[in-house]
Design a protein around this motif. Sequence first.
Motif, PDB file in Angstrom:
ATOM      1  N   SER A 123      45.585  41.466  46.794  1.00  0.00           N
ATOM      2  CA  SER A 123      47.023  41.992  45.960  1.00  0.00           C
ATOM      3  C   SER A 123      46.625  42.375  44.732  1.00  0.00           C
ATOM      4  CB  SER A 123      47.805  39.950  46.001  1.00  0.00           C
ATOM      5  OG  SER A 123      46.824  39.663  45.255  1.00  0.00           O
ATOM      6  N   HIS A 172      51.732  50.196  40.189  1.00  0.00           N
ATOM      7  CA  HIS A 172      51.795  50.000  38.700  1.00  0.00           C
ATOM      8  C   HIS A 172      51.853  50.908  37.503  1.00  0.00           C
ATOM      9  CE1 HIS A 172      55.900  48.563  40.373  1.00  0.00           C
ATOM     10  NE2 HIS A 172      55.114  47.881  41.526  1.00  0.00           N
ATOM     11  N   VAL A 177      39.180  31.386  51.825  1.00  0.00           N
ATOM     12  CA  VAL A 177      40.584  32.011  52.820  1.00  0.00           C
ATOM     13  C   VAL A 177      41.810  32.536  51.094  1.00  0.00           C
ATOM     14  CG1 VAL A 177      43.096  32.069  53.731  1.00  0.00           C
ATOM     15  CG2 VAL A 177      40.601  30.237  54.279  1.00  0.00           C
ATOM     16  N   ASP A 178      41.885  32.154  50.111  1.00  0.00           N
ATOM     17  CA  ASP A 178      42.557  32.526  49.636  1.00  0.00           C
ATOM     18  C   ASP A 178      42.106  33.622  48.433  1.00  0.00           C
ATOM     19  OD1 ASP A 178      44.766  32.757  48.191  1.00  0.00           O
ATOM     20  OD2 ASP A 178      43.843  32.178  46.169  1.00  0.00           O
ATOM     21  N   LEU A 228      39.607  35.056  38.841  1.00  0.00           N
ATOM     22  CA  LEU A 228      40.855  33.697  38.994  1.00  0.00           C
ATOM     23  C   LEU A 228      39.933  32.811  40.215  1.00  0.00           C
ATOM     24  CD1 LEU A 228      43.653  35.804  40.159  1.00  0.00           C
ATOM     25  CD2 LEU A 228      43.770  33.398  38.763  1.00  0.00           C
ATOM     26  N   VAL A 235      40.467  25.964  51.663  1.00  0.00           N
ATOM     27  CA  VAL A 235      41.380  26.513  51.268  1.00  0.00           C
ATOM     28  C   VAL A 235      41.375  27.543  49.917  1.00  0.00           C
ATOM     29  CG1 VAL A 235      43.664  25.839  49.631  1.00  0.00           C
ATOM     30  CG2 VAL A 235      42.587  24.473  51.611  1.00  0.00           C
ATOM     31  N   ALA A 236      40.195  27.554  49.244  1.00  0.00           N
ATOM     32  CA  ALA A 236      39.972  28.431  48.226  1.00  0.00           C
ATOM     33  C   ALA A 236      39.469  29.701  48.243  1.00  0.00           C
ATOM     34  CB  ALA A 236      38.928  27.074  48.056  1.00  0.00           C
ATOM     35  N   LEU A 249      38.871  29.255  40.086  1.00  0.00           N
ATOM     36  CA  LEU A 249      39.352  28.274  41.402  1.00  0.00           C
ATOM     37  C   LEU A 249      38.315  27.949  42.036  1.00  0.00           C
ATOM     38  CD1 LEU A 249      40.511  30.856  44.058  1.00  0.00           C
ATOM     39  CD2 LEU A 249      39.618  28.479  44.276  1.00  0.00           C
ATOM     40  N   TRP A 272      46.039  46.190  44.188  1.00  0.00           N
ATOM     41  CA  TRP A 272      47.454  45.994  44.723  1.00  0.00           C
ATOM     42  C   TRP A 272      48.410  46.344  44.020  1.00  0.00           C
ATOM     43  CZ3 TRP A 272      50.975  44.234  49.175  1.00  0.00           C
ATOM     44  CH2 TRP A 272      51.770  45.617  49.432  1.00  0.00           C
ATOM     45  N   TRP A 273      48.338  45.367  42.830  1.00  0.00           N
ATOM     46  CA  TRP A 273      49.083  45.224  41.461  1.00  0.00           C
ATOM     47  C   TRP A 273      48.697  46.221  40.846  1.00  0.00           C
ATOM     48  CZ3 TRP A 273      46.628  41.954  37.266  1.00  0.00           C
ATOM     49  CH2 TRP A 273      47.772  42.265  36.307  1.00  0.00           C
ATOM     50  N   ILE A 324      43.015  37.149  49.961  1.00  0.00           N
ATOM     51  CA  ILE A 324      43.823  37.535  48.963  1.00  0.00           C
ATOM     52  C   ILE A 324      44.165  38.308  47.853  1.00  0.00           C
ATOM     53  CG2 ILE A 324      46.839  36.883  49.422  1.00  0.00           C
ATOM     54  CD1 ILE A 324      45.963  34.536  51.343  1.00  0.00           C
ATOM     55  N   VAL A 325      43.607  36.954  46.981  1.00  0.00           N
ATOM     56  CA  VAL A 325      43.714  37.394  45.539  1.00  0.00           C
ATOM     57  C   VAL A 325      43.499  39.090  45.280  1.00  0.00           C
ATOM     58  CG1 VAL A 325      42.552  36.808  43.517  1.00  0.00           C
ATOM     59  CG2 VAL A 325      43.495  35.173  44.747  1.00  0.00           C
TER      60      VAL A 325
END
Lengths: 253, 222
Positions: free
Chosen positions: A175, A183, A167-168, A133, A164-165, A137, A178-179, A171-172
């Motif tokens: 997440s 599961h 800071v992501d 990702l 903006v990139a 990006l 965790w994803w 989070i990427v």
Amino acid sequence: MISGHMTTSSRRMASSRLLNVVGILALVGVAFTVWLGLWITPNAEYFGNLVRLLYIHPPMAWVAFIAYGMAFLSSLLYLWPRTRDLRLDRLAGASAEVGVVFTGLTLATGSIWGRPTWGVWWTWDPLLTATALLFVLYLGYLALRRVPGERETVARRSAIAALVAFVDVPIVYFSVSWWRSLHQPPTVDLSGRHLYVHGSMAWTLLLGFVSFTLAYVWLTARRYRLAALSDREAEEGLSRAIDERRAEAESFV
Amino acid sequence: MWRDAWLVAGKDLRIELRSRVAINQVIPFAAAVVLLFGLALGPNRAVLEPLSAGLFWVAVLLSCILATQRSFAVESSGGARDGLRLSGLDPAGVFLGKAAAVFVELVVLEAVLALGVAVLYGTHLAGAGVLVAACALATVGLAALGMIYGAVSSSLRVKETLLPLLFLPVSAPVLLGATKAWQDALAGRPGSSGGWLSLLAVFAVLYVTIGVAVFEPLLEDT
């Protein structure tokens, strides 16, 4: 006036010489890493010859990481009115470009490792997914940089996009990991990351880190200088064109 | 700032009500995407139903790109952008107003799309509270991110191709968080979606803050 000019040009020569030294050290370091990694270090008990990827894969990921960090820092400083300077923008662009190259190399070497180890070229491991990702990006960021425009405008919108990139990124990563953990349990065993590194292996890995970092410094500095030259070319090209046009008009009078 | 935001949001929504681009083009586009997913994955409801949350959010993400492009297209004609800049409105207010208008459009789209998914994929829309909360939080984040990148790219000649490339990778956490929250709710475990909802909230707060902070230089740029 003349002496001032002399000191800038001699300073430039000194920094150019220093940069050449960095480049040579990086080249020698990478060559030594290859030699140690391919011929001197032993096979690992479980991973066999594959372990030799260890000496380049983590250093590449590390370089990508510091490159993006540097691009973020210089973009942030560029946006801050007191430290606004086009040199920071060039640094951000140069560093991000090197970062993208090394992210691509990280993905490629990771994939080469994955195929014999797990039997697949790609697995949805959080680290791999987040890296992929990140790769697209920053490809977007580089594409934005390449769109022509007024120099300051390009610098400002690029700095905002870098902010903006970046800071992501956490989070990427958060997440995605965790994803994966919540599961589906990972289908492949990633315990390869906890490989026991010892003796000549450790030294080779360390050398890999140092020489790839030097390569990062050299590449970024070269790319920075190229950007500075092309900025100057654009600027002087315009003023030269105006001068020529003016001379033409005067010849009419 | 809030008054300006209100004014800009009102203006954008009024334009939308009169031109009906979102209703006549963006919502049908989303419907087409949902239909095409059905064709690609086969008519088997047992396959489609567990995937419906993810397919729904991919459709929303794609529609968000269209809504963002539309939101800046209305500023590009007739010197509207210069008018907006000269109007003396607070840039942060302009950002919030435009984001709010896109938010409203997307929420309407999501409501229609959710019904479409329920009918076409046979999804039973359980856990409505979590579904609505996920929609609200995710849409705030998407609208804010869309406005930032929309403003970055709106004046460029390559905006149609550049905006999706910039927008989609950054919005990946929203896709993940919203999909997982929806899956939990649809599977009858709304309680376990709390973490994903807070992830969406963090994303929303972060990008609204960045937008408020950087919209002034972005508006001046072009």
